[in-house]
Design a protein around this motif. Sequence first.
Motif, mmCIF file in Angstrom:
data_model
loop_
_atom_site.group_PDB
_atom_site.id
_atom_site.type_symbol
_atom_site.label_atom_id
_atom_site.label_comp_id
_atom_site.label_asym_id
_atom_site.label_seq_id
_atom_site.Cartn_x
_atom_site.Cartn_y
_atom_site.Cartn_z
ATOM 1 N N ASN A 111 0.840 -1.194 0.000
ATOM 2 C CA ASN A 111 0.000 0.000 0.000
ATOM 3 C C ASN A 111 0.877 1.246 0.000
ATOM 4 O O ASN A 111 1.746 1.391 0.874
ATOM 5 N N LEU A 112 0.634 2.118 -0.958
ATOM 6 C CA LEU A 112 1.338 3.393 -1.047
ATOM 7 C C LEU A 112 0.311 4.511 -0.928
ATOM 8 O O LEU A 112 -0.760 4.437 -1.530
ATOM 9 N N ASP A 113 0.643 5.534 -0.150
ATOM 10 C CA ASP A 113 -0.280 6.640 0.083
ATOM 11 C C ASP A 113 0.564 7.899 0.275
ATOM 12 O O ASP A 113 1.316 7.994 1.246
ATOM 13 N N ASN A 114 0.438 8.844 -0.637
ATOM 14 C CA ASN A 114 1.320 10.010 -0.568
ATOM 15 C C ASN A 114 1.116 10.837 0.688
ATOM 16 O O ASN A 114 2.040 11.541 1.107
ATOM 17 N N VAL A 115 -0.032 10.765 1.335
ATOM 18 C CA VAL A 115 -0.265 11.528 2.565
ATOM 19 C C VAL A 115 0.351 10.818 3.769
ATOM 20 O O VAL A 115 1.047 11.436 4.581
ATOM 21 N N LYS A 116 0.151 9.511 3.867
ATOM 22 C CA LYS A 116 0.646 8.753 5.026
ATOM 23 C C LYS A 116 2.138 8.435 4.937
ATOM 24 O O LYS A 116 2.774 8.184 5.957
ATOM 25 N N ASP A 117 2.686 8.424 3.731
ATOM 26 C CA ASP A 117 4.061 7.955 3.536
ATOM 27 C C ASP A 117 5.126 9.033 3.713
ATOM 28 O O ASP A 117 6.314 8.737 3.619
ATOM 29 N N THR A 118 4.718 10.270 3.961
ATOM 30 C CA THR A 118 5.701 11.342 4.112
ATOM 31 C C THR A 118 5.069 12.505 4.863
ATOM 32 O O THR A 118 3.954 12.408 5.365
ATOM 33 N N ASN A 119 5.767 13.635 4.896
ATOM 34 C CA ASN A 119 5.214 14.828 5.540
ATOM 35 C C ASN A 119 4.514 15.704 4.496
ATOM 36 O O ASN A 119 4.541 15.419 3.301
ATOM 37 N N ILE A 120 3.902 16.770 4.957
ATOM 38 C CA ILE A 120 3.113 17.638 4.076
ATOM 39 C C ILE A 120 3.962 18.282 2.978
ATOM 40 O O ILE A 120 3.465 18.568 1.891
ATOM 41 N N HIS A 121 5.240 18.489 3.243
ATOM 42 C CA HIS A 121 6.115 19.147 2.264
ATOM 43 C C HIS A 121 6.464 18.245 1.087
ATOM 44 O O HIS A 121 6.815 18.740 0.023
ATOM 45 N N TRP A 122 6.406 16.946 1.270
ATOM 46 C CA TRP A 122 6.814 16.001 0.223
ATOM 47 C C TRP A 122 5.651 15.248 -0.412
ATOM 48 O O TRP A 122 5.842 14.468 -1.332
ATOM 49 N N LYS A 123 4.432 15.468 0.067
ATOM 50 C CA LYS A 123 3.316 14.649 -0.409
ATOM 51 C C LYS A 123 3.040 14.816 -1.901
ATOM 52 O O LYS A 123 2.692 13.855 -2.577
ATOM 53 N N ASN A 124 3.208 16.004 -2.448
ATOM 54 C CA ASN A 124 2.970 16.192 -3.884
ATOM 55 C C ASN A 124 3.990 15.439 -4.725
ATOM 56 O O ASN A 124 3.659 14.883 -5.769
ATOM 57 N N ARG A 125 5.225 15.406 -4.258
ATOM 58 C CA ARG A 125 6.259 14.663 -4.989
ATOM 59 C C ARG A 125 5.961 13.162 -4.958
ATOM 60 O O ARG A 125 6.137 12.468 -5.951
ATOM 61 N N LEU A 126 5.538 12.666 -3.801
ATOM 62 C CA LEU A 126 5.224 11.244 -3.709
ATOM 63 C C LEU A 126 3.979 10.885 -4.516
ATOM 64 O O LEU A 126 3.881 9.775 -5.041
ATOM 65 N N LYS A 127 3.045 11.807 -4.632
ATOM 66 C CA LYS A 127 1.883 11.559 -5.490
ATOM 67 C C LYS A 127 2.358 11.283 -6.915
ATOM 68 O O LYS A 127 1.909 10.333 -7.559
ATOM 69 N N GLU A 128 3.271 12.087 -7.409
ATOM 70 C CA GLU A 128 3.792 11.895 -8.767
ATOM 71 C C GLU A 128 4.515 10.556 -8.903
ATOM 72 O O GLU A 128 4.403 9.881 -9.928
#
Length: 140
Positions: A111-128
């Motif tokens: 399971n990958l989730d850009n919100v749970k997997d990092t902090n607020i500053h990196w969530k957009n990068r992880l979404k990509e």
Amino acid sequence: MRIDFVGFSQHYRQLKIDGEYIGNFVEDLLEVIGRFEFTKEHEVFYHQGIFNDKELNLIFVSKDATTVIEVGNPSKITTWKNEEISSCTLTIPSIYDAQLQINIKDGTVINLDNVKDTNIHWKNRLKEEILKIYSVLTSK
């Protein structure tokens, strides 16, 4: 700025898990995994948990295989050929968020989730990165 595997290898000393720096521990792990081809040849490097101080998983996705490294004591490295993946479910809760569930034929679920997997500053990068992983795994 993205964190690819080379960038991670250069900046891991600042990372914490459960409030403790993991620099020396990760240094030994990097020496071992640096021998493997997946660290050099991959389409996507996903760092799950990198800035939430709880856990750290390093995920390498290539056109042929997916490798998950659970960083811990001991660390665990698991590789699946992509034909072992039974399904991928991409969920887009909002324009800013992405979740990916990767189901392996052996019953494993990643399971990958850009919100749970990092902090607020990196969530957009992880979404990509999640969108790239979905693209790699669903392309022939």
